[in-house]
Enzyme design. Sequence first.
Site, PDB file in Angstrom:
ATOM      1  N   ARG A 166      -4.995  11.791  55.306  1.00 24.01           N
ATOM      2  CA  ARG A 166      -3.852  12.468  55.896  1.00 24.01           C
ATOM      3  C   ARG A 166      -4.205  13.021  57.269  1.00 24.01           C
ATOM      4  NH1 ARG A 166      -0.098  14.111  51.829  1.00 24.01           N
ATOM      5  NH2 ARG A 166       0.305  16.129  52.806  1.00 24.01           N
ATOM      6  N   SER A 205       2.511   9.163  49.645  1.00 27.40           N
ATOM      7  CA  SER A 205       3.134  10.128  48.743  1.00 27.40           C
ATOM      8  C   SER A 205       4.125  10.979  49.522  1.00 27.40           C
ATOM      9  CB  SER A 205       2.077  11.018  48.078  1.00 27.40           C
ATOM     10  OG  SER A 205       1.248  11.652  49.022  1.00 27.40           O
ATOM     11  N   GLU A 232       4.959  19.900  41.634  1.00 27.93           N
ATOM     12  CA  GLU A 232       5.921  18.826  41.446  1.00 27.93           C
ATOM     13  C   GLU A 232       5.680  18.038  40.178  1.00 27.93           C
ATOM     14  OE1 GLU A 232       5.342  16.463  45.033  1.00 27.93           O
ATOM     15  OE2 GLU A 232       4.286  14.947  43.864  1.00 27.93           O
TER      16      GLU A 232
END
Length: 316
Positions: free
Chosen positions: A151, A175, A237
């Site tokens: 990332r 994602s 989540e």
Amino acid sequence: MQVQEPKEFVERIHHSDISPASDPSQLPGSGNRRRGSHTVKIPSTMRAQITIYPEGIAKTGLLTPHISEVLQDISELNQGDKDQRMNKTHLDDLSSPLEEKCIVIDKQDQVIGAETKKNCHLMENIEKGLLHRGFSVVLFNTKKQLLVQQRADAKYTFSCMLLGIFPGHFTDSCSSHPLYTPEELEEKDAVGVRRAALRCLQAELGISQDQISIKDIIFLNRIYHKSPSDDIWGDHEVGYLLLVRKDLTLNPDPREVKSYCYMSQEDLQDLLDRGAHGEEKITPWFRTIAEGFLFSWWPHLEDVSPFMEPDKIYGL
């Protein structure tokens, strides 16, 4: 949202780069500009940095009127700077994704409402139980190698990725989150989440529309996780685990993806081992996916139907 980096930068300007003008008749040179009774010293390497922030900081109330004027003066010096304009445009573009609406759910993955991406990832809200729907894509090529990305280090949100969450960490192929829209709320066969994944594979990894379709994205199961990134940001989540197996041409957005590579099982295990020793940073959900699922699936990528559990939510 408090903007941490700009505040610190303003403090450095205030303490070290603003001094009383010793000569009222001093004319502005290439590195100086007078404003009232002060001379602003502007290192040339800092000009583009300085002008990215004034508008955004002013909105947060971090500046005194005097410092606001000084920064506005600095901004005026760079109106003709092309790089500065591009950077400012980029930060302006970032505000919209923060306000995109994620799908708020209960722990049974039942939709109960919507909330902004920013609010869904603030730890103060997560600790109160705010839970949203997400997804992770594991993308394999036909050589059975997994695409792993690192990332970006940025502190802002762009397109599909919330960059303040685990910046610089190695993670799954792609994602993000389905949005609270009719197209991405559709439940049957997880088609809404799969549409969201298709959108982000194209936006984040630069996969062209003619290379991939929703039919290439296989829904396997769901995983619950709660992961603080720092004292401010985190993730909470129920994530849909999605599989793609296809040879694709990638053109990742460098604002979102710092690096990427295809890995064998052995390569991934080595990465996880280095992460366990603090030599690399791994997102917690990717470690869960890899150790709990990927290594058992890997020899059976030609037919993953035995591993498809659409009604199962792991981690609860």
